[in-house]
Design an enzyme around this catalytic site. Structure first.
Site, PDB file in Angstrom:
ATOM      1  N   GLU A 333      -1.619 -77.028 -31.380  1.00 42.12           N
ATOM      2  CA  GLU A 333      -0.656 -76.092 -30.790  1.00 42.12           C
ATOM      3  C   GLU A 333      -1.278 -75.341 -29.617  1.00 42.12           C
ATOM      4  OE1 GLU A 333       0.884 -74.015 -34.225  1.00 42.12           O
ATOM      5  OE2 GLU A 333       1.922 -75.806 -34.919  1.00 42.12           O
ATOM      6  N   GLU A 436       4.942 -84.793 -36.847  1.00 42.08           N
ATOM      7  CA  GLU A 436       5.213 -83.975 -38.038  1.00 42.08           C
ATOM      8  C   GLU A 436       6.715 -83.837 -38.254  1.00 42.08           C
ATOM      9  OE1 GLU A 436       3.158 -80.218 -37.891  1.00 42.08           O
ATOM     10  OE2 GLU A 436       1.365 -81.074 -36.968  1.00 42.08           O
TER      11      GLU A 436
END
Length: 559
Positions: A333, A436
């Protein structure tokens, strides 16, 4: 003048995929002839166009004679040009426009103002002065009614120039047909198998059997340490998937909760389990840039000691699993967050990626983040912002194994926007994975199918991993099974698509030239051939069909 471009096929065109990140001296012609946009190239002046936000607009002509529309004397971000259209519920709309600004660089966003949904962002681009950039976007109409699209820039001192605007509606059936067309083109190959005798002469009438042993497209799911002692979980997982990501067991906070006390027992056992069953593993993750996922002892370190601790982390986890993982989420991230940059300097992540490449040069190094596909309203991680971060890291060193990781934590997906984002990101020419994927919505099984179909059909996507690691108390957002490992509706969707994206067993007979041609999904196959003139059968253990294999290749088998 505007540049024309011949399309390769309807939606996944050369223009859409490979020009998304270019800045051209002249804009291309509008896609689909502008679709339902009136006067998309401004050949009829201002006809069909209006002022939005009480600003001013003006027609302009370039030195080459190209007409375009420009804003003038802006004082508010939303003051620009607009056009009114009518949206039909359930239709999927692709939107595009070519933009330029008169000075500097700035982000320009396309927005639809609707009666029921309010203001809906559909795409953004970094517009520059001196050349034209393509904004790609999309939306799915949630209701029927009038709407108005316009362009917005927070930098009010610049003029926004617009040309070659397009808005093209598609029904769900048309969209699905385009997906299938792309799947047939990018996920399949036609192979020719020829039976010959000992002298190399073709054998007509030979029996050919083709069995797919393994899919060539990486499809996987997250797993947790709960799989290690649960045979039912193991059987369910290994019969379906070829890739795994560990939910938490390879993260720094799991491996070193207390400084200097490393723990890899769960991760080691899970790697061994995956290897035993031929499951590829994605390394998730080396460090995490979100401060809430950084251990308290790491946060307490002064700069010099933090740098040493991070270096030890890289030198601990990456050599341990080098050669046993296919990829690493190096700085998780990294587009949204900047914890390590705030502590170690603006190039901290670039240094980490360079170190990662040196430690495991054969693995893909992912820039992994969320909301690039899921939410066009998240201005922190638009496809444009994502690519800027990727290029910043790439420019720091010779990082040849970078890849794009798109988490894909969806609520209600907008498939039209998802495609535009993938088209934009494909311009980076690096592997793209959905890493994901999950859905949190009452209609999650339908939405999951829509997402998986869209990803699988896109030429740039090279792998998909779902985020459904099983725990007795439930999964993080989306489960695929119940606690007895009976499929939930989401699991049924996965099984249906796995079956659909496999080649059925082939039983055929060679023609007069001893040939049999078969259209096969990418993957590994076992081929068995027999002929009445021979008492034996001849078997080829591993025929590989992939994007690199040529259609005209002929596999010759002696019987």
């Amino acid at each position: 003048m505007k540049i024309s471009l011949i399309k390769l096929f309807l939606l996944f065109s050369s223009a859409e995929i490979f020009t998304g990140n270019l800045c051209l001296a002249e804009p291309l012609r509008p896609q689909y002839g502008g679709g339902i946009v009136s006067n998309p190239e401004f050949n009829d002046g201002l006809k069909g166009w209006s002022v939005f936000g009480y600003g001013q607009i003006a027609e302009r002509t370039s030195d080459t004679g190209n007409r375009f529309l420009a804003t003038d004397r802006r004082s508010l971000s939303h003051q620009s040009m607009s056009q009114k259209v009518y949206l039909q519920q359930g239709m999927l709309y692709t939107f595009s426009a070519w933009l330029q600004v008169d000075q500097g660089n700035t982000t320009v966003t396309a927005i639809f103002k609707t009666a029921k949904e309010g203001f809906v962002q559909v795409g953004a681009v970094e517009a520059r002065s001196g050349c034209w950039s393509m904004l790609k976007g999309g939306l799915t109409a949630k209701s029927s009614g009038p709407a108005e699209f316009y362009f917005e820039s927070k930098e009010t001192s610049v003029e926004i120039w617009v040309d070659s605007v397009s808005l093209r509606p598609f029904t769900e059936d048309q969209w699905r047909a385009h997906q299938q067309e792309s799947i047939n083109k990018v996920r399949k190959k036609t192979v020719a198998i020829q039976a010959v005798d000992a002298d190399g002469h073709p054998l007509p009438g030979a029996s050919v059997s083709i069995q797919q042993k393994r899919s060539g497209f990486p499809l996987g799911c997250a797993i947790a340490s709960t799989i290690l002692q649960n045979s039912a979980y193991q059987s369910w997982f290994t019969s379906r998937f070829t890739v795994a990501t560990f939910e938490n067991e390879m993260k720094w906070y799991a491996n070193e909760r207390e400084q200097g006390k490393e723990q890899y027992a769960d991760a080691d056992a899970m790697v061994a389990f995956a290897k035993q069953h031929g499951i590829a593993v994605r390394g998730h993750n080396v460090v995490w840039n979100d401060p809430q996922d950084v251990q308290s002892w790491v946060k307490s370190l002064p700069r010099k000691h933090l740098r040493r601790a991070v270096k030890r982390r890289f030198n601990s986890v990456m050599p341990r699993y080098r050669g046993q993982v296919i990829a690493w989420d190096v700085v998780n991230e990294n587009v949204h967050f900047s914890y390590f940059e705030s502590k170690l300097g603006k190039n901290a992540s670039s240094v980490f990626y360079q170190q990662a490449h040196q430690l495991d040069p054969n693995a893909l190094m992912f820039l992994n983040d969320y909301n690039t596909l899921e939410a066009p309203v998240d201005g922190n991680v638009t496809p444009e912002k994502y690519l800027q971060r990727l290029w910043q890291i790439q420019s720091f060193g010779n990082l040849s194994r970078m890849a794009i990781g798109l988490e894909g934590h969806f609520d209600v997906p907008d498939i039209a926007y998802m495609r535009s984002a993938l088209d934009k990101l494909a311009g980076a020419n690096v592997p793209i994975w959905l890493t994901e994927v999950d859905v949190a919505h009452p209609n999650e099984s339908k939405h999951l199918e829509d997402i998986l179909r869209e990803a699988y059909s896109h030429p740039a996507v090279q792998g998909i991993v779902m985020w459904g690691a099983w725990h007795p108390e439930g999964c993080w957002r989306m489960c695929l099974t119940d606690n007895n490992f009976k499929n939930l509706p989401t699991g049924d969707v996965v099984d249906k698509l796995i079956s659909e994206w496999r080649s059925d067993n082939v039983a055929a007979t060679t023609d007069a030239d001893g040939l049999h041609r078969a259209e096969l999904f990418h993957g590994e196959y076992k081929v068995t051939i027999s002929h009445p003139s021979s008492n034996s059968s001849s078997s080829v253990g591993s025929l590989t069909v992939d994007s690199a294999s040529e259609n005209n290749n002929v596999l010759r088998v002696m019987v």
